[in-house]
Design a protein around this motif. Structure first.
Motif, mmCIF file in Angstrom:
data_model
loop_
_atom_site.group_PDB
_atom_site.id
_atom_site.type_symbol
_atom_site.label_atom_id
_atom_site.label_comp_id
_atom_site.label_asym_id
_atom_site.label_seq_id
_atom_site.Cartn_x
_atom_site.Cartn_y
_atom_site.Cartn_z
ATOM 1 N N TRP A 1 -11.913 2.351 -4.956
ATOM 2 C CA TRP A 1 -11.230 1.483 -4.005
ATOM 3 C C TRP A 1 -11.341 0.025 -4.427
ATOM 4 O O TRP A 1 -10.407 -0.762 -4.238
ATOM 5 C CB TRP A 1 -11.809 1.682 -2.607
ATOM 6 N N ASN B 1 -2.004 4.790 -3.332
ATOM 7 C CA ASN B 1 -3.082 5.537 -2.690
ATOM 8 C C ASN B 1 -3.431 6.797 -3.479
ATOM 9 O O ASN B 1 -4.589 7.226 -3.532
ATOM 10 C CB ASN B 1 -2.683 5.898 -1.263
ATOM 11 N N TRP C 1 -9.605 3.569 7.279
ATOM 12 C CA TRP C 1 -9.270 4.935 6.885
ATOM 13 C C TRP C 1 -9.731 5.992 7.898
ATOM 14 O O TRP C 1 -8.975 6.936 8.179
ATOM 15 C CB TRP C 1 -9.851 5.248 5.501
ATOM 16 N N GLN D 1 -6.292 6.753 -6.008
ATOM 17 C CA GLN D 1 -7.658 6.946 -5.512
ATOM 18 C C GLN D 1 -7.976 8.446 -5.457
ATOM 19 O O GLN D 1 -9.112 8.852 -5.722
ATOM 20 C CB GLN D 1 -7.839 6.307 -4.127
ATOM 21 N N ARG E 1 -8.587 0.710 3.478
ATOM 22 C CA ARG E 1 -9.831 1.481 3.331
ATOM 23 C C ARG E 1 -10.726 1.306 4.550
ATOM 24 O O ARG E 1 -11.361 2.273 5.007
ATOM 25 C CB ARG E 1 -10.571 1.037 2.063
ATOM 26 N N CYS F 1 0.857 -1.205 0.000
ATOM 27 C CA CYS F 1 0.000 0.000 0.000
ATOM 28 C C CYS F 1 0.883 1.241 0.000
ATOM 29 O O CYS F 1 1.052 1.918 1.024
ATOM 30 C CB CYS F 1 -0.934 -0.019 1.200
ATOM 31 N N GLU G 1 -8.063 -2.175 -4.813
ATOM 32 C CA GLU G 1 -7.848 -3.379 -4.022
ATOM 33 C C GLU G 1 -7.666 -4.600 -4.920
ATOM 34 O O GLU G 1 -6.782 -5.431 -4.673
ATOM 35 C CB GLU G 1 -9.023 -3.582 -3.070
ATOM 36 N N THR H 1 -13.999 9.034 0.686
ATOM 37 C CA THR H 1 -13.376 9.387 1.963
ATOM 38 C C THR H 1 -13.549 10.871 2.255
ATOM 39 O O THR H 1 -13.662 11.262 3.420
ATOM 40 C CB THR H 1 -11.886 9.001 1.992
ATOM 41 N N ARG I 1 -7.167 -4.702 2.228
ATOM 42 C CA ARG I 1 -8.541 -4.249 2.449
ATOM 43 C C ARG I 1 -8.652 -3.421 3.729
ATOM 44 O O ARG I 1 -9.517 -2.542 3.842
ATOM 45 C CB ARG I 1 -9.488 -5.451 2.509
#
Length: 203
Positions: free
Chosen positions: A56, A47, A81, A50, A78, A42, A60, A116, A75
């Motif tokens: 997402w 990131n 988050w 996104q 997210r 990650c 993923e 988000t 997973r």
């Protein structure tokens, strides 16, 4: 020097804290393993897509295909988050509210995923105080691309030479300057007050 008539705030690490390490200190207790995970799985660049608009689910799926042994942790990024945006910077928020109260024209320009960001607006109501916000994922552009600054200025009727931008990222500050904006790098609320004072902006 042109009078500043527009102020544009970045959000992450200027108004609200963001740190993926917060939940992952619990999920991956070993510091070296956690460092490897963020450097290899990650990653920041993963990131960032996104923030550019990738879903997402797609993010993923692509990452799990490359690292199937780490599906649960992928997973978890997210899922956990909300923990990453742990708190607001109260002193910065006070400045934001103050310049709005003084009648300054305030908008926001942020690199953020759409979903988000919706959660962030619910968690931090002051994100709804600005006249408008450009969210990178919603326009398919990302700082420091020149186009996102031009789009923001066009959308909200800003005169670039009369616009002051605040961002924690040096690259994003330089991107704004390349678009003809004035810009300062955020390092602390105290310094921001001094920067505003230098530009004749009341806080």
């Amino acid at each position: 020097m042109s009078e500043i008539r527009h102020i544009v705030f970045d959000i992450g690490k200027v108004l609200i804290h963001y740190d993926p390490e917060i939940p992952f200190r619990r999920l991956i207790p070993d510091p070296k393993q956690r460092e490897w995970f963020f450097a290899t799985v990650c990653t920041h660049d993963w990131n960032l897509e996104q923030d550019r608009g990738r879903s997402w689910a797609e993010a993923e799926q692509q990452l799990i295909a490359l690292h199937p042994d780490h599906e649960e942790l992928i997973r978890a990024f997210r899922q956990h988050w909300p923990e990453m945006v742990s708190h607001a910077y109260d002193d910065s928020v006070e400045i934001l509210k103050s310049v709005i109260d003084w009648g300054h024209d305030v908008t926001m320009l942020t690199n953020f995923a759409s979903d988000t960001f919706s959660e962030a607006r619910q968690k931090f109501p002051f994100l709804n105080l600005a006249r408008g916000i450009t969210v990178s994922a919603e326009v398919g552009l990302i700082k420091p691309q020149r186009e996102i600054y031009d789009l923001h200025a066009s959308t909200f009727g800003l005169d670039p030479e009369a616009t002051l931008f605040i961002d924690d990222s040096r690259a994003n500050v330089e991107g704004a300057q390349a678009a003809g904006w004035r810009a300062v790098q955020f390092v602390s609320a105290d310094q921001l007050r001094k920067d505003f004072e230098a530009y004749g902006i009341r806080t």
